[in-house]
Write a protein that holds these residues in place. Structure first.
Motif, PDB file in Angstrom:
ATOM      1  N   LEU A   1      -2.153   6.879  -9.319  1.00 43.34           N
ATOM      2  CA  LEU A   1      -3.364   5.924  -9.889  1.00 43.34           C
ATOM      3  C   LEU A   1      -2.725   4.710 -10.584  1.00 43.34           C
ATOM      4  CD1 LEU A   1      -5.856   8.750 -11.046  1.00 43.34           C
ATOM      5  CD2 LEU A   1      -6.007   7.161  -8.985  1.00 43.34           C
ATOM      6  N   VAL A   2      -1.735   5.309 -11.604  1.00 40.12           N
ATOM      7  CA  VAL A   2      -1.182   3.968 -12.220  1.00 40.12           C
ATOM      8  C   VAL A   2      -0.424   2.868 -11.187  1.00 40.12           C
ATOM      9  CG1 VAL A   2       0.829   3.553 -13.642  1.00 40.12           C
ATOM     10  CG2 VAL A   2      -0.513   5.792 -14.075  1.00 40.12           C
ATOM     11  N   ASN A   3       0.213   3.381 -10.296  1.00 36.87           N
ATOM     12  CA  ASN A   3       0.623   2.399  -9.147  1.00 36.87           C
ATOM     13  C   ASN A   3      -0.458   1.563  -8.762  1.00 36.87           C
ATOM     14  OD1 ASN A   3       3.593   2.831  -9.697  1.00 36.87           O
ATOM     15  ND2 ASN A   3       3.488   4.340  -8.022  1.00 36.87           N
ATOM     16  N   LEU A   4      -1.567   2.149  -8.199  1.00 30.75           N
ATOM     17  CA  LEU A   4      -2.617   1.424  -7.755  1.00 30.75           C
ATOM     18  C   LEU A   4      -3.384   0.409  -8.623  1.00 30.75           C
ATOM     19  CD1 LEU A   4      -4.793   0.980  -5.571  1.00 30.75           C
ATOM     20  CD2 LEU A   4      -6.085   3.004  -6.573  1.00 30.75           C
ATOM     21  N   ALA A   5      -3.196   0.755 -10.245  1.00 34.42           N
ATOM     22  CA  ALA A   5      -3.871  -0.211 -11.186  1.00 34.42           C
ATOM     23  C   ALA A   5      -2.525  -1.218 -11.202  1.00 34.42           C
ATOM     24  CB  ALA A   5      -3.894   0.437 -12.504  1.00 34.42           C
ATOM     25  N   LEU A   6      -1.215  -1.132 -11.145  1.00 37.23           N
ATOM     26  CA  LEU A   6      -0.255  -1.899 -11.299  1.00 37.23           C
ATOM     27  C   LEU A   6      -0.349  -3.104 -10.085  1.00 37.23           C
ATOM     28  CD1 LEU A   6       2.449   0.278 -12.637  1.00 37.23           C
ATOM     29  CD2 LEU A   6       1.230  -1.503 -13.660  1.00 37.23           C
ATOM     30  N   LEU A   7      -0.540  -2.443  -8.845  1.00 33.58           N
ATOM     31  CA  LEU A   7      -0.823  -3.469  -7.711  1.00 33.58           C
ATOM     32  C   LEU A   7      -1.992  -4.232  -7.857  1.00 33.58           C
ATOM     33  CD1 LEU A   7       0.126  -3.828  -4.827  1.00 33.58           C
ATOM     34  CD2 LEU A   7      -1.317  -1.991  -3.906  1.00 33.58           C
ATOM     35  N   VAL A   8      -3.109  -3.697  -8.369  1.00 34.32           N
ATOM     36  CA  VAL A   8      -4.224  -4.429  -8.401  1.00 34.32           C
ATOM     37  C   VAL A   8      -4.071  -5.577  -9.305  1.00 34.32           C
ATOM     38  CG1 VAL A   8      -6.852  -4.558  -9.094  1.00 34.32           C
ATOM     39  CG2 VAL A   8      -5.817  -2.733  -7.576  1.00 34.32           C
ATOM     40  N   MET A   9      -3.368  -5.349 -10.495  1.00 32.48           N
ATOM     41  CA  MET A   9      -3.122  -6.472 -11.686  1.00 32.48           C
ATOM     42  C   MET A   9      -2.357  -7.386 -11.092  1.00 32.48           C
ATOM     43  SD  MET A   9      -3.120  -4.447 -15.266  1.00 32.48           S
ATOM     44  CE  MET A   9      -1.972  -3.163 -14.810  1.00 32.48           C
TER      45      MET A   9
ATOM     46  N   SER B   1       8.493  -3.548  -4.766  1.00 36.94           N
ATOM     47  CA  SER B   1       9.227  -2.482  -4.661  1.00 36.94           C
ATOM     48  C   SER B   1       9.512  -1.755  -6.162  1.00 36.94           C
ATOM     49  CB  SER B   1      10.608  -3.145  -4.372  1.00 36.94           C
ATOM     50  OG  SER B   1      10.867  -4.334  -5.174  1.00 36.94           O
ATOM     51  N   TRP B   2       9.018  -2.557  -7.112  1.00 37.80           N
ATOM     52  CA  TRP B   2       8.872  -1.870  -8.494  1.00 37.80           C
ATOM     53  C   TRP B   2       8.056  -0.598  -8.491  1.00 37.80           C
ATOM     54  CZ3 TRP B   2      12.634  -2.619 -11.912  1.00 37.80           C
ATOM     55  CH2 TRP B   2      13.255  -3.498 -12.087  1.00 37.80           C
ATOM     56  N   LEU B   3       6.817  -0.638  -7.699  1.00 34.26           N
ATOM     57  CA  LEU B   3       6.025   0.428  -7.600  1.00 34.26           C
ATOM     58  C   LEU B   3       7.047   1.878  -7.389  1.00 34.26           C
ATOM     59  CD1 LEU B   3       3.057  -1.270  -5.885  1.00 34.26           C
ATOM     60  CD2 LEU B   3       3.443  -0.711  -8.213  1.00 34.26           C
ATOM     61  N   VAL B   4       7.697   1.917  -6.383  1.00 32.59           N
ATOM     62  CA  VAL B   4       8.250   2.926  -5.725  1.00 32.59           C
ATOM     63  C   VAL B   4       9.241   3.397  -6.851  1.00 32.59           C
ATOM     64  CG1 VAL B   4      10.037   3.959  -4.177  1.00 32.59           C
ATOM     65  CG2 VAL B   4       8.250   2.129  -3.348  1.00 32.59           C
ATOM     66  N   ILE B   5       9.938   2.602  -7.761  1.00 29.39           N
ATOM     67  CA  ILE B   5      10.816   2.896  -8.752  1.00 29.39           C
ATOM     68  C   ILE B   5       9.836   3.625  -9.852  1.00 29.39           C
ATOM     69  CG2 ILE B   5      12.351   2.063 -10.554  1.00 29.39           C
ATOM     70  CD1 ILE B   5      13.265  -0.099  -8.690  1.00 29.39           C
ATOM     71  N   PHE B   6       8.793   3.008 -10.309  1.00 29.61           N
ATOM     72  CA  PHE B   6       7.868   3.330 -11.356  1.00 29.61           C
ATOM     73  C   PHE B   6       7.456   4.725 -10.795  1.00 29.61           C
ATOM     74  CE2 PHE B   6       7.052  -1.125 -13.006  1.00 29.61           C
ATOM     75  CZ  PHE B   6       8.110  -1.044 -13.619  1.00 29.61           C
ATOM     76  N   GLY B   7       7.138   4.753  -9.918  1.00 30.65           N
ATOM     77  CA  GLY B   7       6.261   5.989  -9.158  1.00 30.65           C
ATOM     78  C   GLY B   7       7.450   7.325  -9.101  1.00 30.65           C
ATOM     79  N   THR B   8       8.570   7.084  -8.792  1.00 33.79           N
ATOM     80  CA  THR B   8       9.268   7.896  -8.880  1.00 33.79           C
ATOM     81  C   THR B   8      10.059   8.630  -9.989  1.00 33.79           C
ATOM     82  OG1 THR B   8      10.601   6.864  -6.668  1.00 33.79           O
ATOM     83  CG2 THR B   8      11.891   8.687  -7.967  1.00 33.79           C
ATOM     84  N   VAL B   9      10.351   7.771 -11.023  1.00 34.17           N
ATOM     85  CA  VAL B   9      10.746   7.933 -12.249  1.00 34.17           C
ATOM     86  C   VAL B   9       9.524   8.852 -13.045  1.00 34.17           C
ATOM     87  CG1 VAL B   9      11.478   7.255 -14.350  1.00 34.17           C
ATOM     88  CG2 VAL B   9      12.550   6.195 -12.513  1.00 34.17           C
ATOM     89  N   GLY B  10       8.312   8.080 -12.998  1.00 36.88           N
ATOM     90  CA  GLY B  10       7.145   8.634 -13.498  1.00 36.88           C
ATOM     91  C   GLY B  10       6.848   9.984 -13.295  1.00 36.88           C
TER      92      GLY B  10
ATOM     93  N   ILE C   1       0.875  -1.299   0.043  1.00 35.83           N
ATOM     94  CA  ILE C   1      -0.088   0.011   0.113  1.00 35.83           C
ATOM     95  C   ILE C   1       0.706   1.298   0.098  1.00 35.83           C
ATOM     96  CG2 ILE C   1      -1.622   1.383   1.383  1.00 35.83           C
ATOM     97  CD1 ILE C   1      -2.732  -1.296   2.413  1.00 35.83           C
ATOM     98  N   ALA C   2       2.059   1.163   0.712  1.00 33.63           N
ATOM     99  CA  ALA C   2       2.667   2.341   0.794  1.00 33.63           C
ATOM    100  C   ALA C   2       3.400   2.487  -0.391  1.00 33.63           C
ATOM    101  CB  ALA C   2       3.953   2.297   1.956  1.00 33.63           C
ATOM    102  N   GLY C   3       3.696   1.703  -1.146  1.00 33.82           N
ATOM    103  CA  GLY C   3       4.375   1.627  -2.329  1.00 33.82           C
ATOM    104  C   GLY C   3       3.629   2.519  -3.539  1.00 33.82           C
ATOM    105  N   VAL C   4       2.286   2.522  -3.285  1.00 32.85           N
ATOM    106  CA  VAL C   4       1.325   3.184  -4.274  1.00 32.85           C
ATOM    107  C   VAL C   4       1.940   4.591  -4.166  1.00 32.85           C
ATOM    108  CG1 VAL C   4      -0.919   3.929  -4.792  1.00 32.85           C
ATOM    109  CG2 VAL C   4      -0.261   1.503  -4.127  1.00 32.85           C
ATOM    110  N   THR C   5       2.210   5.232  -3.048  1.00 32.29           N
ATOM    111  CA  THR C   5       2.636   6.653  -2.809  1.00 32.29           C
ATOM    112  C   THR C   5       3.782   7.113  -2.565  1.00 32.29           C
ATOM    113  OG1 THR C   5       1.859   6.729  -0.601  1.00 32.29           O
ATOM    114  CG2 THR C   5      -0.048   7.107  -2.216  1.00 32.29           C
ATOM    115  N   PHE C   6       4.650   6.211  -2.169  1.00 34.72           N
ATOM    116  CA  PHE C   6       6.086   6.629  -1.864  1.00 34.72           C
ATOM    117  C   PHE C   6       6.853   7.023  -2.971  1.00 34.72           C
ATOM    118  CE2 PHE C   6       6.765   4.179   2.324  1.00 34.72           C
ATOM    119  CZ  PHE C   6       5.861   5.191   3.046  1.00 34.72           C
ATOM    120  N   GLY C   7       6.688   6.400  -4.274  1.00 34.66           N
ATOM    121  CA  GLY C   7       7.157   6.810  -5.399  1.00 34.66           C
ATOM    122  C   GLY C   7       7.040   7.963  -5.952  1.00 34.66           C
ATOM    123  N   SER C   8       5.883   8.547  -5.864  1.00 36.05           N
ATOM    124  CA  SER C   8       5.349   9.982  -5.822  1.00 36.05           C
ATOM    125  C   SER C   8       5.903  10.879  -5.127  1.00 36.05           C
ATOM    126  CB  SER C   8       3.845   9.883  -6.040  1.00 36.05           C
ATOM    127  OG  SER C   8       3.330   9.144  -6.939  1.00 36.05           O
TER     128      SER C   8
END
Length: 251
Positions: free
Chosen positions: A200-208, A219-228, A165-172
């Motif tokens: 929202l993108v990370n949330l969709a990735l987490l659900v999938m 952990s990839w959610l944090v990387i995607f969120g940061t770069v994105g 859950i934290a990975g959804v927003t930590f990257g942003s």
């Protein structure tokens, strides 16, 4: 005036400075330094409390030996769990829980009153009113956190769920921080838009990933969120945060 120099007795400012200096130098007796003595005695009292607890535990287990004691730093929790009466055990656990959540509750209440309630919902009220609202907010947030804790108690591997859950927003959050630290891009509205989009993108990735559509570690959610977030904010800043055109100077 005794030791007061000539010409000082008639000047209030000089008498005030002289009195202040005397208090600092300890010339006005022990009462002037009573608060400092109280502060100095507090660590001694804490040491006495800790020594009393240790001596009590040693005495108890000397008279009530057990087959195997835990490590020295686990003896007190072991005593609470195995030997302390139920009422005292409940009070002790309640004190531990309250000591760990008072800071988050205070922060939540202060943020709610300062950032939401005071400027948006009820501006111009008295300080007493905001104080009452902040106290009520502590109770409300406490009930909300208690409900969340009870709800999450039914989940297995709760720690990994919290990480996901934290990975959804930590990257942003990390992306906005790095954008301001490493670049000179002026992005205020763009930061907000980029954070919302990537969350929202990370949330969709987490659900999938949870449903097995796309195997992806949290952990990839944090990387995607940061770069994105950094990329989107840099692009959107050219549109959402453009500097206004200078007005023509009238002759």
């Amino acid at each position: 005036m005794g030791d007061v120099p000539d010409g000082v007795a008639g000047r209030p400012a000089e008498r005030h400075r002289l009195g202040t200096g005397a208090r600092r130098a300890g010339l006005l007796g022990p009462r002037a330094h009573r608060p400092q003595h109280r502060l100095a005695r507090r660590p001694e009292r804490l040491r006495l409390i800790y020594l009393a607890i240790g001596a009590g535990l040693y005495t108890y287990y000397a008279q009530h030996p057990v087959a195997r004691l835990p490590r020295p730093d686990e003896i007190f929790p072991f005593f609470i769990r195995s030997a302390m009466p139920e009422l005292l055990r409940g009070l002790m656990l309640s004190a531990i829980v309250l000591a760990s959540i008072d800071s988050p509750l205070g922060s939540l209440a202060a943020s709610f009153v300062t950032d939401i309630y005071r400027p948006l919902l009820a501006p111009g009220k008295s300080e007493r009113h905001y104080l009452r609202v902040s106290r009520a907010a502590v109770i409300v947030f406490g009930l909300i956190l208690a409900g969340l804790a009870y709800g999450f108690s039914f989940f297995e591997n709760f720690l990994w769920l919290a990480f996901k859950i934290a990975g959804v927003t930590f990257g942003s959050l990390l992306g906005v921080f790095l954008l301001g630290l490493l670049t000179r891009v002026r992005a205020n509205r763009a930061n907000v838009a980029a954070m919302i989009i990537m969350a929202l993108v990370n949330l969709a990735l987490l659900v999938m990933s949870e449903y097995g559509v796309m195997p992806l570690g949290w952990s990839w959610l944090v990387i995607f969120g940061t770069v994105g977030t950094m990329a989107l904010a840099s692009v959107l800043a050219k549109v959402l945060d453009r500097a206004p055109a200078p007005r023509p100077v009238s002759p």
